[in-house]
Design a protein around this motif. Sequence first.
Motif, PDB file in Angstrom:
ATOM      1  N   GLY A  38     -36.258  57.984 111.982  1.00 38.61           N
ATOM      2  CA  GLY A  38     -35.617  57.698 110.704  1.00 38.61           C
ATOM      3  C   GLY A  38     -34.568  56.609 110.786  1.00 38.61           C
ATOM      4  O   GLY A  38     -34.252  56.076 111.866  1.00 38.61           O
ATOM      5  N   PHE A  39     -33.979  56.289 109.634  1.00 36.48           N
ATOM      6  CA  PHE A  39     -32.969  55.250 109.513  1.00 36.48           C
ATOM      7  C   PHE A  39     -31.732  55.595 110.346  1.00 36.48           C
ATOM      8  O   PHE A  39     -31.200  56.699 110.274  1.00 36.48           O
ATOM      9  CB  PHE A  39     -32.560  55.107 108.041  1.00 36.48           C
ATOM     10  N   GLY A  40     -31.295  54.630 111.149  1.00 35.82           N
ATOM     11  CA  GLY A  40     -30.069  54.799 111.918  1.00 35.82           C
ATOM     12  C   GLY A  40     -30.234  55.505 113.244  1.00 35.82           C
ATOM     13  O   GLY A  40     -29.274  55.606 114.009  1.00 35.82           O
ATOM     14  N   ALA A  41     -31.418  55.982 113.538  1.00 35.80           N
ATOM     15  CA  ALA A  41     -31.661  56.694 114.794  1.00 35.80           C
ATOM     16  C   ALA A  41     -32.061  55.713 115.893  1.00 35.80           C
ATOM     17  O   ALA A  41     -32.590  54.636 115.614  1.00 35.80           O
ATOM     18  CB  ALA A  41     -32.752  57.736 114.614  1.00 35.80           C
ATOM     19  N   PRO A  42     -31.830  56.065 117.142  1.00 37.22           N
ATOM     20  CA  PRO A  42     -32.334  55.230 118.235  1.00 37.22           C
ATOM     21  C   PRO A  42     -33.837  55.404 118.375  1.00 37.22           C
ATOM     22  O   PRO A  42     -34.418  56.372 117.858  1.00 37.22           O
ATOM     23  CB  PRO A  42     -31.590  55.785 119.459  1.00 37.22           C
ATOM     24  N   ALA A  71     -38.180  51.032 115.603  1.00 36.90           N
ATOM     25  CA  ALA A  71     -38.201  50.218 114.388  1.00 36.90           C
ATOM     26  C   ALA A  71     -37.698  48.802 114.639  1.00 36.90           C
ATOM     27  O   ALA A  71     -36.972  48.529 115.604  1.00 36.90           O
ATOM     28  CB  ALA A  71     -37.372  50.887 113.299  1.00 36.90           C
ATOM     29  N   LEU A  72     -38.059  47.919 113.722  1.00 37.99           N
ATOM     30  CA  LEU A  72     -37.768  46.488 113.855  1.00 37.99           C
ATOM     31  C   LEU A  72     -36.280  46.154 113.893  1.00 37.99           C
ATOM     32  O   LEU A  72     -35.831  45.332 114.692  1.00 37.99           O
ATOM     33  CB  LEU A  72     -38.382  45.740 112.661  1.00 37.99           C
ATOM     34  N   LEU A  73     -35.514  46.754 112.997  1.00 36.24           N
ATOM     35  CA  LEU A  73     -34.148  46.292 112.758  1.00 36.24           C
ATOM     36  C   LEU A  73     -33.131  47.005 113.627  1.00 36.24           C
ATOM     37  O   LEU A  73     -33.121  48.243 113.708  1.00 36.24           O
ATOM     38  CB  LEU A  73     -33.777  46.493 111.285  1.00 36.24           C
ATOM     39  N   SER A  74     -32.238  46.244 114.247  1.00 36.96           N
ATOM     40  CA  SER A  74     -31.087  46.811 114.957  1.00 36.96           C
ATOM     41  C   SER A  74     -29.927  46.953 113.980  1.00 36.96           C
ATOM     42  O   SER A  74     -29.664  46.062 113.173  1.00 36.96           O
ATOM     43  CB  SER A  74     -30.680  45.910 116.116  1.00 36.96           C
ATOM     44  N   LEU A  75     -29.230  48.088 114.062  1.00 36.15           N
ATOM     45  CA  LEU A  75     -28.085  48.335 113.187  1.00 36.15           C
ATOM     46  C   LEU A  75     -26.762  48.209 113.930  1.00 36.15           C
ATOM     47  O   LEU A  75     -25.728  48.666 113.438  1.00 36.15           O
ATOM     48  CB  LEU A  75     -28.204  49.726 112.549  1.00 36.15           C
ATOM     49  N   ASP A  76     -26.787  47.575 115.090  1.00 38.78           N
ATOM     50  CA  ASP A  76     -25.561  47.407 115.881  1.00 38.78           C
ATOM     51  C   ASP A  76     -24.474  46.709 115.063  1.00 38.78           C
ATOM     52  O   ASP A  76     -23.297  47.091 115.111  1.00 38.78           O
ATOM     53  CB  ASP A  76     -25.844  46.593 117.144  1.00 38.78           C
ATOM     54  N   ALA A  77     -24.868  45.691 114.287  1.00 35.27           N
ATOM     55  CA  ALA A  77     -23.889  44.922 113.525  1.00 35.27           C
ATOM     56  C   ALA A  77     -23.263  45.734 112.394  1.00 35.27           C
ATOM     57  O   ALA A  77     -22.217  45.360 111.858  1.00 35.27           O
ATOM     58  CB  ALA A  77     -24.541  43.662 112.955  1.00 35.27           C
TER      59      ALA A  77
END
Length: 244
Positions: A38-42, A71-77
Amino acid sequence: MSLRPRHVRTKLGELDCHVVDALPEGATPELVVVLSHGFGAPGTDLVALAPELMMAAPRLAQGVRFVFPEALLSLDALGMPGGRAWFEIPMAILMGQGRDWPQYSQTVPPGMPAARRALMSVVAALQVPLNRVVLGGFSQGAMMSTDVALRLEECPAGLCLLSGAMVAGKEWEPKVRGRPALPVFQGHGRQDPVLPFQEGERLRDLLTGAGLPVEFLPFDGGHTIITEELEQLAAFLVKQLDGR
């Protein structure tokens, strides 16, 4: 039962994936189960489900390979180190404001087509017939799995939706009628604060209204996966495995 499943990280299609099975070295799986986080998970978020499902149903250890794409997108930023996403979600949705869902659920979110192509590339890289592939996932991963299952050239073996909801509804509604034989397992918490329970019911009604056989498990809980859900999911996978 003592299990020693192998866990390897490899590239399949466009995505890094975690592959888990307990099959003999070099064996061809009878069924491949692709589960998307899901969204935000590693990318590793759902990997622990593989041995849990094998423990719940030892038959799975004999014939199933589990694949967990990142998933494609990294949410680190965005201040979520290690977190990933299939596509961006508006803040109002992330904050669980269910009143926004009916309108949002009919649109194709920006970034979803790219995520779809990436997940489809993983399925293609499995190099097994689609009738031996089960797609599924949790939350946003369930959304992506539904989207891909409805668009593949052939019907996959099954679809597993853990706390999912409808998106791209205007596109899904005509496509779902072309999948009347697709078996679905769906679980959703009645107290889900992120994806409201009624949205899970709306997705179920879309699927059953088109004639799909849906095993629906409502449970007392939030945006999570419970033991009963895993046990029923394991039984669902055994049915798909033995039906091949």
